[in-house]
Design an enzyme around this catalytic site. Sequence first.
Site, PDB file in Angstrom:
ATOM      1  N   ASP A  48       5.147  -5.002 -19.145  1.00 58.06           N
ATOM      2  CA  ASP A  48       4.503  -5.185 -17.833  1.00 58.06           C
ATOM      3  C   ASP A  48       3.020  -5.466 -17.916  1.00 58.06           C
ATOM      4  OD1 ASP A  48       6.795  -2.793 -17.102  1.00 58.06           O
ATOM      5  OD2 ASP A  48       6.739  -4.672 -15.991  1.00 58.06           O
ATOM      6  N   HIS A  92       5.829   3.759 -23.441  1.00 57.74           N
ATOM      7  CA  HIS A  92       7.246   3.434 -23.242  1.00 57.74           C
ATOM      8  C   HIS A  92       8.076   4.598 -23.758  1.00 57.74           C
ATOM      9  CE1 HIS A  92      11.045   1.244 -23.343  1.00 57.74           C
ATOM     10  NE2 HIS A  92      10.450   0.378 -22.552  1.00 57.74           N
TER      11      HIS A  92
HETATM   12  C1  SDX Z   1       9.440  -0.461 -18.107  1.00 56.85           C
HETATM   13  O1  SDX Z   1      12.997   2.115 -20.283  1.00 56.85           O
HETATM   14  C2  SDX Z   1      12.781   0.850 -20.319  1.00 56.85           C
HETATM   15  O2  SDX Z   1      13.324   0.140 -21.138  1.00 56.85           O
HETATM   16  C3  SDX Z   1      11.868   0.300 -19.267  1.00 56.85           C
HETATM   17  C4  SDX Z   1      11.478  -1.160 -19.383  1.00 56.85           C
HETATM   18  C5  SDX Z   1      12.657  -2.083 -19.148  1.00 56.85           C
HETATM   19  O3  SDX Z   1      12.575  -3.221 -19.608  1.00 56.85           O
HETATM   20  O4  SDX Z   1      13.606  -1.690 -18.428  1.00 56.85           O
HETATM   21  O5  SDX Z   1      10.923  -1.381 -20.671  1.00 56.85           O
HETATM   22  C6  SDX Z   1      10.434  -1.531 -18.328  1.00 56.85           C
HETATM   23  O6  SDX Z   1       9.646   0.371 -17.261  1.00 56.85           O
HETATM   24  C7  SDX Z   1       8.230  -0.421 -18.994  1.00 56.85           C
HETATM   25  C8  SDX Z   1       7.331   0.791 -18.684  1.00 56.85           C
HETATM   26  C9  SDX Z   1       6.442   0.421 -17.516  1.00 56.85           C
HETATM   27  N1  SDX Z   1       5.687   1.628 -17.045  1.00 56.85           N
HETATM   28  C10 SDX Z   1       4.389   1.704 -17.192  1.00 56.85           C
HETATM   29  O7  SDX Z   1       3.676   0.879 -17.767  1.00 56.85           O
HETATM   30  C11 SDX Z   1       3.790   2.932 -16.505  1.00 56.85           C
HETATM   31  C12 SDX Z   1       2.821   3.617 -17.486  1.00 56.85           C
HETATM   32  N2  SDX Z   1       3.593   4.204 -18.529  1.00 56.85           N
HETATM   33  C13 SDX Z   1       3.932   5.607 -18.428  1.00 56.85           C
HETATM   34  O8  SDX Z   1       4.178   6.059 -17.119  1.00 56.85           O
HETATM   35  C14 SDX Z   1       4.932   6.052 -19.496  1.00 56.85           C
HETATM   36  O9  SDX Z   1       4.536   5.512 -20.668  1.00 56.85           O
HETATM   37  C15 SDX Z   1       6.405   5.789 -19.295  1.00 56.85           C
HETATM   38  C16 SDX Z   1       6.879   6.224 -17.952  1.00 56.85           C
HETATM   39  C17 SDX Z   1       6.703   4.346 -19.477  1.00 56.85           C
HETATM   40  C18 SDX Z   1       7.122   6.602 -20.348  1.00 56.85           C
HETATM   41  O10 SDX Z   1       6.878   7.944 -20.019  1.00 56.85           O
HETATM   42  P1  SDX Z   1       7.264   9.070 -21.052  1.00 56.85           P
HETATM   43  O11 SDX Z   1       8.674   8.908 -21.466  1.00 56.85           O
HETATM   44  O12 SDX Z   1       6.816  10.384 -20.503  1.00 56.85           O
HETATM   45  O13 SDX Z   1       6.343   8.691 -22.289  1.00 56.85           O
HETATM   46  P2  SDX Z   1       6.205   9.535 -23.583  1.00 56.85           P
HETATM   47  O14 SDX Z   1       7.151  10.679 -23.623  1.00 56.85           O
HETATM   48  O15 SDX Z   1       6.228   8.576 -24.734  1.00 56.85           O
HETATM   49  O16 SDX Z   1       4.711  10.122 -23.415  1.00 56.85           O
HETATM   50  C19 SDX Z   1       4.116  10.706 -24.532  1.00 56.85           C
HETATM   51  C20 SDX Z   1       2.797  11.266 -24.014  1.00 56.85           C
HETATM   52  C21 SDX Z   1       2.946  12.139 -22.776  1.00 56.85           C
HETATM   53  O17 SDX Z   1       1.921  13.077 -22.863  1.00 56.85           O
HETATM   54  P3  SDX Z   1       2.299  14.580 -23.437  1.00 56.85           P
HETATM   55  O18 SDX Z   1       3.351  15.148 -22.509  1.00 56.85           O
HETATM   56  O19 SDX Z   1       2.833  14.364 -24.859  1.00 56.85           O
HETATM   57  O20 SDX Z   1       0.998  15.328 -23.390  1.00 56.85           O
HETATM   58  O21 SDX Z   1       1.926  10.182 -23.630  1.00 56.85           O
HETATM   59  C22 SDX Z   1       1.593  10.310 -22.267  1.00 56.85           C
HETATM   60  C23 SDX Z   1       2.642  11.200 -21.636  1.00 56.85           C
HETATM   61  O22 SDX Z   1       2.098  11.880 -20.527  1.00 56.85           O
HETATM   62  N3  SDX Z   1       1.599   8.972 -21.707  1.00 56.85           N
HETATM   63  C24 SDX Z   1       0.558   8.361 -21.126  1.00 56.85           C
HETATM   64  C25 SDX Z   1       1.016   7.086 -20.770  1.00 56.85           C
HETATM   65  N4  SDX Z   1       2.294   6.957 -21.128  1.00 56.85           N
HETATM   66  C26 SDX Z   1       2.658   8.124 -21.701  1.00 56.85           C
HETATM   67  N5  SDX Z   1      -0.702   8.783 -20.876  1.00 56.85           N
HETATM   68  C27 SDX Z   1      -1.505   7.892 -20.261  1.00 56.85           C
HETATM   69  N6  SDX Z   1      -1.154   6.633 -19.884  1.00 56.85           N
HETATM   70  C28 SDX Z   1       0.106   6.202 -20.125  1.00 56.85           C
HETATM   71  N7  SDX Z   1       0.461   4.985 -19.767  1.00 56.85           N
END
Ligand code: SDX
Length: 432
Positions: free
Chosen positions: A366, A308
């Site tokens: 989710d 998140h």
């Molecule tokens: C919702 O914003 C909100 O409030 C949204 C929401 C709402 O109620 O409106 O809460 C609803 O959208 C929940 C999120 C649902 N999405 C998913 O479950 C999809 C999987 N999650 C990822 O795509 C990701 O976690 C995001 C999109 C949710 C967040 O992406 P970010 O902002 O890039 O996450 P981050 O900066 O905290 O990531 C830190 C690291 C990154 O790697 P590095 O660049 O540091 O090397 O962790 C990695 C990311 O690539 N990472 C993941 C991951 N989520 C983050 N790696 C593998 N699997 C994942 N799920």
Amino acid sequence: MSDPNNLKIIKNEKELGELKILKGSLGPDVIDIRNLYNQTGLFTYDPSYGATSSCESSITFIDGDEGILLHRGYPIEQLAEKSSFLEIAYLLLNGELPNKDEYSKFSSIITNHTMVHEQFLNFYQGFRRDAHPMAILCAATGAMSAFYNDSGDINDPIQRKITINRLIAKIPTLAAMAYKYSIGQPFVYPDNNLSYAENFLKMCFSVPAQDFKSRNILSDAIEKIFILHADHEQNASTSTVRLAGSSGANLFACISAGIASLWGPAHGGANEAVLKMLNEIQNEKNIPNYLKKARDKNDPFRLFGFGHRVYKNYDPRAKVMQKTCHEVLELLGIKDDPLLKLAMKLEKIALEDSYFIEKKLYPNVDFYSGIILKAIGFPTSMFTVLFAVARTVGWVAQWNEMIEDPNQRIGRPRQLYTGSKKRDFIDIKNRN
Ligand code: SDX
């Protein structure tokens, strides 16, 4: 005399200016950069707004480190246990929980505006039967501006309230119609004798051939899911609604834009993606391979339902959703659901994985919702539609707060330009 609390901007030992630090009631202080360019000739750079406050708001507060979510100060755990979806809709819109009279009036208004213009039946006929319900909902919501244009003056608080109530009341009807259309069954008209959640389930699952029996287990679960998805501060779809609304666009168009943004698998589309991912993993022995893919920077695969932008701790909604998931499956007699068992195993292994620990990736809202929705009988294509139905109350509350904000102006971010510098046109006959 400069204010000692201000932030001085110094470059090469030369003071360029100073910026005010603004304090909220909760959460980090913010730097007011509205005069940054005038004072320093500098813009800020924050491509996904990860460190930027786009507005002042008093609706929802999230503390990602502590896993806290408050709606108008009330913890989501208490609201999920003790409140109802329409009561929370009133709270988000008005700032206070309604008394009995206020709640009775509000719920009566919503209940008595659930029908849509009969022409919508023809509007839906234009879609192929295999159209994704989110495509239909996005189009139908935008089309509402063509059917209900008698309350379109966004500067009139009375007309805003009429439009807001119409959206909260009619979005479940449009969503249920999208589902019925996709499965070739006749549309079901709303039933004003039922609660918001019961009415939605009846419009989705009743058929003319037999009486519909409402089941508390299912309507309670839907109510809980709606509550947990109602609002979430300035997420991607809410920011989309605010930005669209800042140009003065009508609210129906803004909500349609929000639905479009929510559809993405990184956002509201994640609940559908979680089920597809679990079905793809199929067996516990495949989990390590999928975690390896999730850790691989060169692999676009993400573990859906984890991570998140804000929560670096458990999403408090995920905990409530996990509890609800177990209750629903137990009550439905499917507590040994293979997908739930796989999800529980995936959650356990992921939370012990060094990558997920280091990146602070926890299950989000989710992760469990899709399992509940599947158990209730919805196809995966309807999961994000239910998210949109619930989030509509948050979107309209945030939109209204923006319209009423004296500081609001049309949203217009700047950029860091890295393209070509000025150059002269070359006629095609001179190009090589
Ligand atoms: C919702 O914003 C909100 O409030 C949204 C929401 C709402 O109620 O409106 O809460 C609803 O959208 C929940 C999120 C649902 N999405 C998913 O479950 C999809 C999987 N999650 C990822 O795509 C990701 O976690 C995001 C999109 C949710 C967040 O992406 P970010 O902002 O890039 O996450 P981050 O900066 O905290 O990531 C830190 C690291 C990154 O790697 P590095 O660049 O540091 O090397 O962790 C990695 C990311 O690539 N990472 C993941 C991951 N989520 C983050 N790696 C593998 N699997 C994942 N799920």
